[in-house]
Design an enzyme around this catalytic site. Structure first.
Site, PDB file in Angstrom:
ATOM      1  NE  ARG A   1      15.976 -72.257  54.265  1.00 55.07           N
ATOM      2  CZ  ARG A   1      16.816 -71.770  55.189  1.00 55.07           C
ATOM      3  NH1 ARG A   1      17.188 -70.517  55.156  1.00 55.07           N
ATOM      4  NH2 ARG A   1      17.290 -72.555  56.141  1.00 55.07           N
TER       5      ARG A   1
ATOM      6  CG  HIS B   1      13.353 -71.823  58.558  1.00 58.56           C
ATOM      7  ND1 HIS B   1      13.161 -73.021  57.903  1.00 58.56           N
ATOM      8  CD2 HIS B   1      12.429 -71.780  59.546  1.00 58.56           C
ATOM      9  CE1 HIS B   1      12.153 -73.673  58.491  1.00 58.56           C
ATOM     10  NE2 HIS B   1      11.700 -72.938  59.476  1.00 58.56           N
TER      11      HIS B   1
ATOM     12  CE1 TYR C   1      20.844 -71.135  58.222  1.00 61.29           C
ATOM     13  CE2 TYR C   1      19.961 -69.818  60.034  1.00 61.29           C
ATOM     14  CZ  TYR C   1      19.814 -70.400  58.790  1.00 61.29           C
ATOM     15  OH  TYR C   1      18.631 -70.246  58.107  1.00 61.29           O
TER      16      TYR C   1
HETATM   17  C1  TPP Z   1       7.109 -82.145  64.237  1.00 66.68           C
HETATM   18  C2  TPP Z   1       7.843 -80.853  64.174  1.00 66.68           C
HETATM   19  N1  TPP Z   1       9.015 -80.723  64.820  1.00 66.68           N
HETATM   20  C3  TPP Z   1       9.690 -79.552  64.781  1.00 66.68           C
HETATM   21  C4  TPP Z   1       9.177 -78.473  64.112  1.00 66.68           C
HETATM   22  C5  TPP Z   1       9.943 -77.131  64.066  1.00 66.68           C
HETATM   23  N2  TPP Z   1      10.454 -76.914  62.720  1.00 66.68           N
HETATM   24  C6  TPP Z   1       9.867 -76.056  61.877  1.00 66.68           C
HETATM   25  S1  TPP Z   1      10.620 -75.998  60.382  1.00 66.68           S
HETATM   26  C7  TPP Z   1      11.776 -77.134  60.860  1.00 66.68           C
HETATM   27  C8  TPP Z   1      12.864 -77.554  59.890  1.00 66.68           C
HETATM   28  C9  TPP Z   1      12.357 -78.372  58.750  1.00 66.68           C
HETATM   29  O1  TPP Z   1      13.363 -78.528  57.783  1.00 66.68           O
HETATM   30  P1  TPP Z   1      13.120 -79.270  56.433  1.00 66.68           P
HETATM   31  O2  TPP Z   1      12.293 -80.482  56.645  1.00 66.68           O
HETATM   32  O3  TPP Z   1      14.445 -79.463  55.805  1.00 66.68           O
HETATM   33  O4  TPP Z   1      12.234 -78.265  55.563  1.00 66.68           O
HETATM   34  P2  TPP Z   1      12.511 -76.761  55.092  1.00 66.68           P
HETATM   35  O5  TPP Z   1      12.052 -75.851  56.200  1.00 66.68           O
HETATM   36  O6  TPP Z   1      13.963 -76.623  54.786  1.00 66.68           O
HETATM   37  O7  TPP Z   1      11.662 -76.580  53.879  1.00 66.68           O
HETATM   38  C10 TPP Z   1      11.559 -77.539  62.166  1.00 66.68           C
HETATM   39  C11 TPP Z   1      12.403 -78.504  62.878  1.00 66.68           C
HETATM   40  C12 TPP Z   1       7.933 -78.639  63.471  1.00 66.68           C
HETATM   41  N3  TPP Z   1       7.353 -77.656  62.773  1.00 66.68           N
HETATM   42  N4  TPP Z   1       7.299 -79.835  63.503  1.00 66.68           N
END
Ligand code: TPP
Length: 354
Positions: A252, A256, A265
């Site tokens: 990425r 985020h 970070y």
């Molecule tokens: C069940 C749940 N827990 C926590 C969150 C908060 N949250 C939003 S994005 C994220 C990180 C997700 O990372 P990843 O799965 O690696 O996907 P990326 O954002 O890198 O595409 C989190 C923890 C959420 N949306 N849903």
């Protein structure tokens, strides 16, 4: 584990053939189409970030760096296949055929943009992490019960593999041989958490072993490799041979979301230097030049056409009818709870258009 799950590449970092097995299939028309969709979603993404910074849309989720993973996978799908994207996979949705105007209305906070796609089987983007994986398995099983040959692809990030729903989705899919491809984009971070702190597994592909299904690791910056890997997994699913877990190793480039400050970070200078080297659009361009199928006049007119398409769509978004305030409340539950009904009433009594 990295030896057991080698990175599948069709192009090397210099764009030269790494594996020429698929040369016939990856003909000029196919490669040009992959490039077109990558350029289109890259341009859309740049405009998305700019619109948010100018206050013209709400929070936006950038995906720059992940275009090869998203386009390669989306273009491998059949017309009637099902896509279960996350909030970051709007590039994949657009490449598969989602409506651009609706996508922009979605980012503009409009209910009209949240309706299911009229053109393709694309589910609403999952904001909760990994909850859509069991749903994708269910949809794939439903297609089998109906006797169809349609497969399903589910997108998720590295962080999602730490969720219980990931386990449930993959386990049930394996047990019932559901025709589903679990397409992981390992972009190295779950918001600010680097993948090394997320898990002790060396790869994500190896997690497939726990469910007795194949795990494939593919270079997510190599659009040709992603296309071939996903196509093979979909074909396998359609033959009734069950699910596959694919880990596309990607990056990425940006934040985020536009609500995130990645400089807190990770070192932005390092990222900026690295992106120059690994950019998936530059890689496919080098490949096309090497095959003498690159034409700068073609590229310029493509670029112009895409810019115009996007500018027109953005102007339609901005001239769209004014939002109805009660939309915020009317689609939460079938019957509103008393709290929601009260909030709705309060806003409308303050002059909101109900
Ligand atoms: C069940 C749940 N827990 C926590 C969150 C908060 N949250 C939003 S994005 C994220 C990180 C997700 O990372 P990843 O799965 O690696 O996907 P990326 O954002 O890198 O595409 C989190 C923890 C959420 N949306 N849903």
């Amino acid at each position: 584990m990295k030896e057991k799950y080698p990175l599948f590449q069709v192009m090397g970092k210099d764009g030269k053939w790494q594996d020429q097995t698929y040369e016939k299939e990856l003909n000029e028309a196919k490669v040009k189409s992959l490039y077109y969709h990558m350029l289109r979603i890259r341009t859309y993404d740049q405009k998305g970030v700019a619109l948010q910074r100018q206050g013209r849309i709400g929070t936006y989720v950038p995906f720059a760096g992940q275009e090869a993973a998203q386009v390669g996978s989306a273009l491998a799908l059949g017309e009637e296949d099902w896509m279960f994207p996350t909030y970051r996979d709007h590039g994949a949705s657009l490449a598969f055929g989602a409506d651009l105007d609706m996508m922009l209305l979605h980012w503009n906070g409009r209910i009209e943009g949240c309706l299911p796609s009229r053109k393709k089987h694309i589910m609403p983007a999952s904001i909760p992490i990994a909850t859509h994986l069991p749903h994708a398995t269910g949809a794939a099983m439903a297609e089998t019960y109906k006797g169809s040959k349609n497969a399903t692809i589910a997108y998720f990030g590295d962080g999602a593999t730490s969720e219980g729903d990931f386990h449930e989705g993959l386990n049930i899919a394996s047990v019932f041989k559901a025709p589903v491809v679990f397409f992981n984009q390992n972009n190295g971070y779950a918001i600010s958490l680097p993948v090394e702190k997320q898990m002790n597994s060396e790869t994500i592909a190896q997690k497939a072993e726990a469910y007795g299904i194949p795990g494939i690791r593919v270079d997510g910056m190599d659009v040709l490799a992603v296309y071939i890997a996903v196509q093979q997994a979909l074909d396998k699913a359609k033959r009734g041979e069950g699910p596959t877990l694919i880990e596309a190793v990607t990056m990425r480039f940006g934040a985020h979301t536009t609500a995130d400050d990645p400089s807190k970070y990770r070192n932005q200078d390092e990222i900026n230097q690295k992106r120059e080297v690994v950019d998936p659009l530059i890689r496919i361009e080098k490949h096309m030049k090497g095959r003498h199928i690159w034409d700068s006049a073609w590229q310029s007119s493509l670029s112009e056409e895409i810019g115009e398409e996007l500018d027109n769509a953005i102007s339609r978004m901005e001239n769209y009818q004014k939002p109805v305030v009660s939309d915020m409340f009317d689609y939460v539950f079938e019957k509103p709870t008393w709290t929601i009904a009260k909030q709705r009433q309060q806003i409308i009594s303050r002059g909101g258009r109900g």
